[in-house]
Design a protein around this motif. Structure first.
Motif, PDB file in Angstrom:
ATOM      1  N   ARG A  67      47.854  39.234  35.255  1.00 43.30           N
ATOM      2  CA  ARG A  67      49.291  39.050  35.462  1.00 43.30           C
ATOM      3  C   ARG A  67      50.114  39.297  34.200  1.00 43.30           C
ATOM      4  O   ARG A  67      51.299  39.649  34.290  1.00 43.30           O
ATOM      5  CB  ARG A  67      49.569  37.627  35.963  1.00 43.30           C
ATOM      6  N   ASN A  68      49.506  39.101  33.026  1.00 43.93           N
ATOM      7  CA  ASN A  68      50.299  39.070  31.801  1.00 43.93           C
ATOM      8  C   ASN A  68      49.811  39.980  30.679  1.00 43.93           C
ATOM      9  O   ASN A  68      50.619  40.386  29.842  1.00 43.93           O
ATOM     10  CB  ASN A  68      50.332  37.631  31.255  1.00 43.93           C
ATOM     11  N   GLY A  69      48.522  40.240  30.596  1.00 40.15           N
ATOM     12  CA  GLY A  69      47.973  40.893  29.416  1.00 40.15           C
ATOM     13  C   GLY A  69      48.256  42.382  29.346  1.00 40.15           C
ATOM     14  O   GLY A  69      48.375  43.065  30.368  1.00 40.15           O
ATOM     15  N   ARG A  70      48.329  42.877  28.114  1.00 41.55           N
ATOM     16  CA  ARG A  70      48.368  44.317  27.898  1.00 41.55           C
ATOM     17  C   ARG A  70      47.059  44.931  28.382  1.00 41.55           C
ATOM     18  O   ARG A  70      46.012  44.267  28.439  1.00 41.55           O
ATOM     19  CB  ARG A  70      48.525  44.641  26.411  1.00 41.55           C
ATOM     20  N   LEU A  71      47.090  46.216  28.664  1.00 39.74           N
ATOM     21  CA  LEU A  71      45.884  46.888  29.141  1.00 39.74           C
ATOM     22  C   LEU A  71      44.736  46.714  28.157  1.00 39.74           C
ATOM     23  O   LEU A  71      43.601  46.420  28.556  1.00 39.74           O
ATOM     24  CB  LEU A  71      46.173  48.374  29.370  1.00 39.74           C
ATOM     25  N   ILE A  72      45.005  46.878  26.868  1.00 38.05           N
ATOM     26  CA  ILE A  72      43.917  46.786  25.893  1.00 38.05           C
ATOM     27  C   ILE A  72      43.313  45.390  25.877  1.00 38.05           C
ATOM     28  O   ILE A  72      42.092  45.229  25.755  1.00 38.05           O
ATOM     29  CB  ILE A  72      44.393  47.221  24.490  1.00 38.05           C
ATOM     30  N   ASP A  73      44.135  44.356  26.044  1.00 36.72           N
ATOM     31  CA  ASP A  73      43.598  42.996  26.039  1.00 36.72           C
ATOM     32  C   ASP A  73      42.894  42.669  27.344  1.00 36.72           C
ATOM     33  O   ASP A  73      41.932  41.882  27.367  1.00 36.72           O
ATOM     34  CB  ASP A  73      44.708  41.993  25.748  1.00 36.72           C
ATOM     35  N   ARG A  74      43.323  43.271  28.437  1.00 37.57           N
ATOM     36  CA  ARG A  74      42.591  43.110  29.693  1.00 37.57           C
ATOM     37  C   ARG A  74      41.197  43.713  29.571  1.00 37.57           C
ATOM     38  O   ARG A  74      40.204  43.131  30.040  1.00 37.57           O
ATOM     39  CB  ARG A  74      43.375  43.745  30.840  1.00 37.57           C
ATOM     40  N   HIS A  75      41.113  44.882  28.934  1.00 43.12           N
ATOM     41  CA  HIS A  75      39.796  45.496  28.729  1.00 43.12           C
ATOM     42  C   HIS A  75      38.959  44.667  27.752  1.00 43.12           C
ATOM     43  O   HIS A  75      37.729  44.561  27.918  1.00 43.12           O
ATOM     44  CB  HIS A  75      39.953  46.922  28.213  1.00 43.12           C
ATOM     45  N   ARG A  76      39.593  44.089  26.747  1.00 40.63           N
ATOM     46  CA  ARG A  76      38.852  43.232  25.815  1.00 40.63           C
ATOM     47  C   ARG A  76      38.326  42.002  26.536  1.00 40.63           C
ATOM     48  O   ARG A  76      37.180  41.571  26.304  1.00 40.63           O
ATOM     49  CB  ARG A  76      39.739  42.818  24.644  1.00 40.63           C
ATOM     50  N   PHE A  77      39.129  41.401  27.375  1.00 37.43           N
ATOM     51  CA  PHE A  77      38.658  40.255  28.154  1.00 37.43           C
ATOM     52  C   PHE A  77      37.450  40.656  29.001  1.00 37.43           C
ATOM     53  O   PHE A  77      36.433  39.934  29.046  1.00 37.43           O
ATOM     54  CB  PHE A  77      39.782  39.726  29.049  1.00 37.43           C
ATOM     55  N   ALA A  78      37.540  41.796  29.671  1.00 31.62           N
ATOM     56  CA  ALA A  78      36.421  42.253  30.502  1.00 31.62           C
ATOM     57  C   ALA A  78      35.177  42.496  29.655  1.00 31.62           C
ATOM     58  O   ALA A  78      34.050  42.158  30.067  1.00 31.62           O
ATOM     59  CB  ALA A  78      36.822  43.521  31.250  1.00 31.62           C
ATOM     60  N   LEU A  79      35.349  43.061  28.478  1.00 35.83           N
ATOM     61  CA  LEU A  79      34.220  43.326  27.593  1.00 35.83           C
ATOM     62  C   LEU A  79      33.530  42.036  27.179  1.00 35.83           C
ATOM     63  O   LEU A  79      32.289  41.930  27.240  1.00 35.83           O
ATOM     64  CB  LEU A  79      34.722  44.079  26.356  1.00 35.83           C
ATOM     65  N   HIS A  80      34.306  41.048  26.775  1.00 32.47           N
ATOM     66  CA  HIS A  80      33.723  39.828  26.226  1.00 32.47           C
ATOM     67  C   HIS A  80      33.241  38.843  27.285  1.00 32.47           C
ATOM     68  O   HIS A  80      32.270  38.106  27.047  1.00 32.47           O
ATOM     69  CB  HIS A  80      34.742  39.127  25.327  1.00 32.47           C
ATOM     70  N   PHE A  81      33.894  38.825  28.441  1.00 36.04           N
ATOM     71  CA  PHE A  81      33.641  37.734  29.386  1.00 36.04           C
ATOM     72  C   PHE A  81      33.271  38.186  30.797  1.00 36.04           C
ATOM     73  O   PHE A  81      32.979  37.339  31.633  1.00 36.04           O
ATOM     74  CB  PHE A  81      34.867  36.817  29.455  1.00 36.04           C
ATOM     75  N   ARG A  93      56.160  37.703  24.131  1.00 36.97           N
ATOM     76  CA  ARG A  93      55.436  36.506  24.562  1.00 36.97           C
ATOM     77  C   ARG A  93      54.214  36.839  25.427  1.00 36.97           C
ATOM     78  O   ARG A  93      53.099  36.407  25.107  1.00 36.97           O
ATOM     79  CB  ARG A  93      56.351  35.515  25.282  1.00 36.97           C
ATOM     80  N   PRO A  94      54.354  37.596  26.530  1.00 30.54           N
ATOM     81  CA  PRO A  94      53.143  37.909  27.295  1.00 30.54           C
ATOM     82  C   PRO A  94      52.146  38.755  26.509  1.00 30.54           C
ATOM     83  O   PRO A  94      50.929  38.601  26.671  1.00 30.54           O
ATOM     84  CB  PRO A  94      53.671  38.650  28.524  1.00 30.54           C
ATOM     85  N   GLU A  95      52.646  39.639  25.642  1.00 28.04           N
ATOM     86  CA  GLU A  95      51.712  40.435  24.849  1.00 28.04           C
ATOM     87  C   GLU A  95      50.895  39.556  23.910  1.00 28.04           C
ATOM     88  O   GLU A  95      49.661  39.695  23.819  1.00 28.04           O
ATOM     89  CB  GLU A  95      52.477  41.505  24.071  1.00 28.04           C
ATOM     90  N   TRP A  96      51.572  38.667  23.205  1.00 26.50           N
ATOM     91  CA  TRP A  96      50.839  37.753  22.317  1.00 26.50           C
ATOM     92  C   TRP A  96      49.978  36.772  23.108  1.00 26.50           C
ATOM     93  O   TRP A  96      48.869  36.424  22.677  1.00 26.50           O
ATOM     94  CB  TRP A  96      51.802  36.977  21.426  1.00 26.50           C
ATOM     95  N   ARG A  97      50.456  36.307  24.254  1.00 25.90           N
ATOM     96  CA  ARG A  97      49.662  35.354  25.024  1.00 25.90           C
ATOM     97  C   ARG A  97      48.352  35.988  25.499  1.00 25.90           C
ATOM     98  O   ARG A  97      47.295  35.331  25.485  1.00 25.90           O
ATOM     99  CB  ARG A  97      50.453  34.831  26.220  1.00 25.90           C
ATOM    100  N   GLY A  98      48.409  37.241  25.930  1.00 25.60           N
ATOM    101  CA  GLY A  98      47.178  37.902  26.351  1.00 25.60           C
ATOM    102  C   GLY A  98      46.197  38.050  25.203  1.00 25.60           C
ATOM    103  O   GLY A  98      45.002  37.739  25.330  1.00 25.60           O
ATOM    104  N   PHE A  99      46.686  38.523  24.062  1.00 24.35           N
ATOM    105  CA  PHE A  99      45.838  38.650  22.878  1.00 24.35           C
ATOM    106  C   PHE A  99      45.265  37.299  22.482  1.00 24.35           C
ATOM    107  O   PHE A  99      44.057  37.155  22.227  1.00 24.35           O
ATOM    108  CB  PHE A  99      46.655  39.241  21.727  1.00 24.35           C
ATOM    109  N   THR A 100      46.130  36.293  22.419  1.00 18.64           N
ATOM    110  CA  THR A 100      45.721  34.959  21.985  1.00 18.64           C
ATOM    111  C   THR A 100      44.714  34.341  22.936  1.00 18.64           C
ATOM    112  O   THR A 100      43.761  33.671  22.501  1.00 18.64           O
ATOM    113  CB  THR A 100      46.963  34.058  21.851  1.00 18.64           C
ATOM    114  N   THR A 101      44.881  34.553  24.220  1.00 21.04           N
ATOM    115  CA  THR A 101      43.942  33.981  25.192  1.00 21.04           C
ATOM    116  C   THR A 101      42.540  34.530  24.982  1.00 21.04           C
ATOM    117  O   THR A 101      41.555  33.779  25.018  1.00 21.04           O
ATOM    118  CB  THR A 101      44.441  34.256  26.618  1.00 21.04           C
ATOM    119  N   VAL A 102      42.427  35.824  24.732  1.00 25.44           N
ATOM    120  CA  VAL A 102      41.106  36.390  24.439  1.00 25.44           C
ATOM    121  C   VAL A 102      40.536  35.766  23.175  1.00 25.44           C
ATOM    122  O   VAL A 102      39.359  35.376  23.130  1.00 25.44           O
ATOM    123  CB  VAL A 102      41.191  37.920  24.302  1.00 25.44           C
ATOM    124  N   GLU A 103      41.361  35.622  22.145  1.00 25.11           N
ATOM    125  CA  GLU A 103      40.876  35.066  20.884  1.00 25.11           C
ATOM    126  C   GLU A 103      40.444  33.612  21.025  1.00 25.11           C
ATOM    127  O   GLU A 103      39.408  33.202  20.473  1.00 25.11           O
ATOM    128  CB  GLU A 103      41.959  35.195  19.810  1.00 25.11           C
TER     129      GLU A 103
END
Length: 286
Positions: free
Chosen positions: A18-32, A263-273
């Motif tokens: 719902r919120n993350g940038r494409l790159i952070d969505r792919h990072r989430f998929a990679l890690h989790f 805000r959504p861009e940072w929230r997506g990045f931060t959530t992965v971190e």
């Protein structure tokens, strides 16, 4: 001990969609989610410039197209996460950093070209900015981690060692983060240990800010940052981190939002971190 489980990761996945940038969505998929690294690398390419640097809001608070030093560190982090330390992009980043380096080997925090583009108000540059320990130490540390032998890395490493011999009185939280990254990865481990031992008190005294807590300096238990805090502090911070998650499954940031999209861009990045930190400390059920 508070932990997150698969249902919590499912909520985080929904938040990212719902919120993350494409790159952070792919990072989430990679890690989790066991996702492949290729999509992370493909998404990263869109932020790269012909000079080898990165812009286009890879660092969300720098909205301009042109390359700046700090987005290069984001790129090096993402390349490493994707297992791509040998990617030609690493050498291109080093070429870019060499092209903007000062005579002493350091690179500036931000270049004057920031003035012509939308940016957060704290990104300010003089006409001829000097080399700065932040981000030079971070960039040098990440290039060392990647196994780079680029010619710029020698002068940059010497710049960092000179700073660590006489860090001065203006040490800030971001400087501490940069120094820890350098010490974690510079090849001379004996010198790194001696520097950390000598500077431990100063680093610990400045390892905080209005939007930094202990886990920002100790995102995993294996780095020097972990040695700045007691086990009780780290456990308390991990419990607090789990408690700070929002009902939508993601985490927020504590620094000012100066334009709505960040805000959504940072929230997506931060959530992965944050999830990566929880996993590193065993707070995610396997």
């Amino acid at each position: 001990m508070n932990v997150l489980d698969d249902s919590d990761l499912a909520r985080a996945a929904d938040f990212m969609r719902r919120n993350g940038r494409l790159i952070d969505r792919h990072r989430f998929a990679l890690h989790f989610r066991g996702g492949p690294p290729g999509p992370v690398l493909q998404a990263l390419r869109a932020y790269e410039n012909p000079d080898g640097g990165y812009g286009h809001a890879l660092e969300p608070d720098l909205r301009g197209e042109g390359s700046q030093p700090v987005p290069a560190q984001h790129a090096l982090e993402f390349l490493h996460e994707a297992g791509a330390d040998d990617d030609p992009a690493v050498a291109r980043i080093a070429d870019y950093l060499a092209s903007i380096a000062r005579a002493d080997g350091g690179v500036p925090f931000v270049l004057p070209t920031v003035r012509g583009t939308p940016h957060a108000p704290w990104w300010q540059a003089p006409d001829d900015p000097p080399g700065s320990i932040n981000p030079t130490a971070t960039l040098a540390g990440l290039l060392h981690r990647a196994g780079s032998d680029h010619p710029w890395l020698g002068p940059a490493t010497a710049f960092c060692w000179r700073y660590l011999e006489a860090p001065g009185t203006g040490l800030g939280a971001y400087d501490v983060l940069a120094i820890l990254t350098f010490l974690d990865h510079v090849p001379d481990r004996d010198r790194a240990e001696a520097a950390f031992t000598r500077l431990r008190g100063a680093l610990g005294a400045h390892a905080h800010s209005d939007h930094h807590g202990p886990l920002d300096f100790a995102p995993d238990p294996g780095g020097y940052g972990r040695r700045l805090f007691t086990a009780d502090v780290v456990d308390r911070e991990l419990d607090a981190l789990i408690g700070a998650r929002h009902d939508d499954g993601g985490w927020d940031v504590d620094f000012p939002i100066w334009t709505p999209v960040t805000r959504p861009e940072w929230r997506g990045f931060t959530t992965v971190e944050k999830l990566r930190t929880l996993r590193a400390y065993g707070r995610l059920k396997p």
